[in-house]
Design an enzyme around this catalytic site. Sequence first.
Site, PDB file in Angstrom:
ATOM      1  CE  LYS A  16      45.473  39.250  23.463  1.00 19.62           C
ATOM      2  NZ  LYS A  16      45.758  40.219  24.515  1.00 19.62           N
TER       3      LYS A  16
ATOM      4  CB  CYS B 181      39.525   1.470  63.148  1.00 18.57           C
ATOM      5  SG  CYS B 181      39.770  -0.241  63.647  1.00 18.57           S
TER       6      CYS B 181
ATOM      7  CB  CYS C 286      41.978  -3.021  61.930  1.00 22.17           C
ATOM      8  SG  CYS C 286      41.115  -2.347  60.511  1.00 22.17           S
TER       9      CYS C 286
ATOM     10  CG  ASP D 205      57.744  45.629  53.580  1.00 16.84           C
ATOM     11  OD1 ASP D 205      58.105  45.779  52.397  1.00 16.84           O
ATOM     12  OD2 ASP D 205      57.061  44.672  53.987  1.00 16.84           O
TER      13      ASP D 205
ATOM     14  CD  GLU E 261      48.778  39.012  25.934  1.00 13.23           C
ATOM     15  OE1 GLU E 261      47.795  39.181  26.669  1.00 13.23           O
ATOM     16  OE2 GLU E 261      48.974  39.676  24.921  1.00 13.23           O
TER      17      GLU E 261
ATOM     18  CE  LYS F  25      40.017  33.756  28.296  1.00  9.25           C
ATOM     19  NZ  LYS F  25      39.212  33.854  29.506  1.00  9.25           N
TER      20      LYS F  25
ATOM     21  CB  CYS G 148      36.482  -0.748  62.253  1.00 10.97           C
ATOM     22  SG  CYS G 148      37.600  -0.942  60.838  1.00 10.97           S
TER      23      CYS G 148
ATOM     24  CE1 TYR H   4      42.392  42.427  27.871  1.00  7.43           C
ATOM     25  CE2 TYR H   4      42.875  41.233  29.899  1.00  7.43           C
ATOM     26  CZ  TYR H   4      41.958  41.856  29.055  1.00  7.43           C
ATOM     27  OH  TYR H   4      40.646  41.913  29.397  1.00  7.43           O
TER      28      TYR H   4
ATOM     29  CE  LYS I 222      38.540  29.233  29.155  1.00  6.89           C
ATOM     30  NZ  LYS I 222      37.145  29.535  28.863  1.00  6.89           N
TER      31      LYS I 222
ATOM     32  CG  LEU J 215      39.782  36.604  23.892  1.00  6.23           C
ATOM     33  CD1 LEU J 215      40.774  36.146  24.966  1.00  6.23           C
ATOM     34  CD2 LEU J 215      40.544  37.001  22.632  1.00  6.23           C
TER      35      LEU J 215
ATOM     36  CB  CYS K  16      38.673  -5.114  61.951  1.00  6.84           C
ATOM     37  SG  CYS K  16      38.758  -3.693  63.048  1.00  6.84           S
TER      38      CYS K  16
ATOM     39  CD  GLU L 119      64.376  54.164  53.776  1.00  9.28           C
ATOM     40  OE1 GLU L 119      64.553  53.925  54.981  1.00  9.28           O
ATOM     41  OE2 GLU L 119      64.694  55.243  53.229  1.00  9.28           O
ATOM     42  CE1 TYR L 120      56.251  52.150  48.530  1.00  7.72           C
ATOM     43  CE2 TYR L 120      54.770  52.146  50.433  1.00  7.72           C
ATOM     44  CZ  TYR L 120      54.977  52.308  49.076  1.00  7.72           C
ATOM     45  OH  TYR L 120      53.925  52.626  48.258  1.00  7.72           O
ATOM     46  CG  ASP L 121      55.725  50.827  55.956  1.00  6.44           C
ATOM     47  OD1 ASP L 121      55.214  50.832  54.817  1.00  6.44           O
ATOM     48  OD2 ASP L 121      55.727  49.824  56.703  1.00  6.44           O
TER      49      ASP L 121
ATOM     50  CG  ASP M 170      39.512  32.562  35.927  1.00  7.36           C
ATOM     51  OD1 ASP M 170      38.712  33.249  35.264  1.00  7.36           O
ATOM     52  OD2 ASP M 170      39.225  31.463  36.420  1.00  7.36           O
TER      53      ASP M 170
ATOM     54  CD  GLU N 162      40.744  39.244  33.206  1.00  4.58           C
ATOM     55  OE1 GLU N 162      40.602  39.989  32.204  1.00  4.58           O
ATOM     56  OE2 GLU N 162      39.995  38.299  33.462  1.00  4.58           O
TER      57      GLU N 162
HETATM   58  S1  IVH Z   1      42.357  39.904  25.075  1.00  2.50           S
HETATM   59  C1  IVH Z   1      39.989  41.529  21.884  1.00  2.50           C
HETATM   60  N1  IVH Z   1      44.140  38.902  26.691  1.00  2.50           N
HETATM   61  O1  IVH Z   1      39.380  36.889  28.765  1.00  2.50           O
HETATM   62  C2  IVH Z   1      40.647  40.730  22.914  1.00  2.50           C
HETATM   63  N2  IVH Z   1      41.856  38.783  27.316  1.00  2.50           N
HETATM   64  O2  IVH Z   1      37.346  35.555  27.168  1.00  2.50           O
HETATM   65  C3  IVH Z   1      39.998  40.859  24.215  1.00  2.50           C
HETATM   66  N3  IVH Z   1      41.466  37.777  29.498  1.00  2.50           N
HETATM   67  O3  IVH Z   1      37.162  39.589  28.577  1.00  2.50           O
HETATM   68  C4  IVH Z   1      40.663  40.249  25.336  1.00  2.50           C
HETATM   69  N4  IVH Z   1      43.566  37.393  29.981  1.00  2.50           N
HETATM   70  O4  IVH Z   1      38.732  39.452  30.579  1.00  2.50           O
HETATM   71  C5  IVH Z   1      42.843  39.127  26.474  1.00  2.50           C
HETATM   72  N5  IVH Z   1      45.837  38.086  28.064  1.00  2.50           N
HETATM   73  C6  IVH Z   1      44.532  38.320  27.831  1.00  2.50           C
HETATM   74  C7  IVH Z   1      43.530  37.959  28.766  1.00  2.50           C
HETATM   75  C8  IVH Z   1      42.199  38.211  28.461  1.00  2.50           C
HETATM   76  C9  IVH Z   1      42.308  37.298  30.411  1.00  2.50           C
HETATM   77  C10 IVH Z   1      39.993  37.777  29.655  1.00  2.50           C
HETATM   78  C11 IVH Z   1      39.371  39.108  29.404  1.00  2.50           C
HETATM   79  C12 IVH Z   1      38.333  38.892  28.330  1.00  2.50           C
HETATM   80  C13 IVH Z   1      38.120  37.418  28.410  1.00  2.50           C
HETATM   81  C14 IVH Z   1      37.683  36.894  27.072  1.00  2.50           C
END
Ligand code: IVH
Length: 677
Positions: free
Chosen positions: A293, A429, A435, A34, A116, A118, A411, A228, A317, A84, A414, A36-38, A120, A176
């Site tokens: 996909k 207690c 107890c 870090d 991939e 998903k 308690c 993605y 999911k 999706l 007891c 060095e970067y700084d 959040d 994302e």
């Molecule tokens: S593909 C046409 N890939 O999930 C395909 N979505 O429920 C569109 N998301 O709005 C999305 N990880 O925000 C894709 N590896 C991933 C993802 C991903 C998270 C989210 C994305 C999308 C939502 C759909």
Amino acid sequence: MPSVDIVQEVDTLREQLDAWNYQYYVLDQPTVPDAEYDRCMYRLLQLEASRPELVRPDSPTQRVGAAPLAQFSQISHEVPMLSLDNAFDAQAMRDFNRRLLDRLGGNPDQLEFACEPKLDGIAVSLLYRDGLLQRGATRGDGTTGEDITLNVRTIPSIPLHLRGDNFPGLLEVRGEIYMPSAGFEQLNARVRERGDKTFVNPRNAAAGSLRQLDARVTAQRPLEMCCYGVGLVEGGVLPDRHALVLESLQAWGLRINAELAVVHGIDACDDYYEALAARRESLPYAIDGIVFKVNDLALQQRLGFVSRAPRWAIARKFPAQEEMTRLLDVEFQVGRTGAITPVARLEPVFVGGVTVSNATLHNSDEIERLGVQIGDTVIVRRAGDVIPQVVSVVMGRRPADARPVSFPDSCPVCGSAVEREAGEATLRCMGGLVCAAQQKAAIKHFASRRAMDIEGLGDKLVDQLVDEGLLENVAGLYTLERERLLGLERMGEKSADNLLLALEQSKQTTLPRFIFALGIREVGEVTALSLARHFGSWEALSMVREEQLLEVDDVGPVVADHLVQFFDSPSSMGMVGTLREAGVNWPDLELAPVEDLPLAGQTWVVTGKLEALGRNDAKGHLQALGAKVAGSVSARTSCVVAGFGAGSKLTRAGELGVKVLDERAFLALLADNGVMI
Ligand code: IVH
């Protein structure tokens, strides 16, 4: 005109900083300290300040955020941002596959899928024109989003310009923006310290951080981007497979998910799902499923989309980790040390893959923080193997007859007085070993596998023995009589004999096990081991005073105080005496001078998630064997223990040629040194 030298130095610094950023954020391989970067960043800032005409919008210095906006302006997505379809089980995946094959024909085992996680977070679009980041936008309703350019510019994993020169003239990248779990915890800790309301989950924290009219706030938040897919592409050709497109993005400096994989056939999708589901908790970010996909972009074209989701992709999911249910009642459990824990009795609910009907509420502070009342609708969370938690109350659904939780003033087991120690949220207690709840818990602990290891003395039997008045404390274990055991319900001759044999065998033990088995507050297995190694014998240990205890690794004032209380208590010491008279024995330990310990003089690093023991326990065992335990890997590191999901420290060890042990090898090393896990 600035001198050629300065122009050159500015260029070199920018190239260097960009390369380090790329290695760190995109390849996940930090290569520079870090400091060095700084230093380079500071030098570049200095040069740019002295020659403002050299500042460029895509310089690594230009990420700090700008003056606040009055509002976000709207943008429209030329290529709509789709969502999706979801699948919740393996059958829904089969159905998805069937639909694909019906449209495409062909061999079901041949279809290639890109898999991939998903993430959040928040879906965003980044627009690069001639390689320069021109615009960042939220998904919005898929057609119209908000312009968050100033905000995305502050996120270090989003390049301000692309690397190389073979990218399309116009490239819209989609992905994302999310907050990694560690950053989320740190942010919430900061927020809590200020006395502000914490974020419920990393997704909300990411959304709240990104949609800030003042991008300087966004700049302070630990956000990352993972790409993605692509939207609009002009003036260039991309590969014909989804996974290859993502690899191109990576080469151009954009971060993609390290878990990306290509598999053949829907069964292999199931395998990928199961494998990642098992590792979900050890990933450094929250995911709520896996996206599959069709990898071939020509096939994607043929499949097209229905309403707002493509036919060529599906999100499988995970079972929800949070669900709503009703709090039916709060009961109070008494633990081994007398701690009284409120337990929520819930209307059974399926969450995190199991049916949950109880959840811990920890203590009165927690109940106050939640503001929960009996009858409330609550959100329950169960993640991985973690015990279920009540995370919040849906205040809008409070029924008229909801009633506050009242703590018992004696308690519940007891009837003894209860007390709250100053500064502690836990009610206790005061009945001690009078107890029954504490008696049972203490005996169960004593008998447990890692303590005295009394096979056949399970929890149910302990309850029965105490309830029938055959046993009050651990000292009574070795005087249990065969005849009286046989009088117990469901106790046959064979079980009784086996139990007596196991009791007899357990008498031959080790000093660390015995110390641990006593159940002294805060004295876990590792502390017990340190104490045994430090003092060598029970006699030496039980004579010491606080100052000597504090010399032991991993003993602090609180532990020392509990130990001294135990040694000063006639009933506790009487119990130890009875146990020894009954024949409980162990060999004393040779006191090894520190420099003779097996790992003396070595420095170890523990990283990633270990399955059989916590990281703290691992560190404790290493210290007990004489090693120093450090937080980062350097050329002086003797060895790295790498658990599941180990990341940059493991990479660093590889680069430096430092020895690495996986968990199995580590456990074997501990076993060689007499530590059995
Ligand atoms: S593909 C046409 N890939 O999930 C395909 N979505 O429920 C569109 N998301 O709005 C999305 N990880 O925000 C894709 N590896 C991933 C993802 C991903 C998270 C989210 C994305 C999308 C939502 C759909």
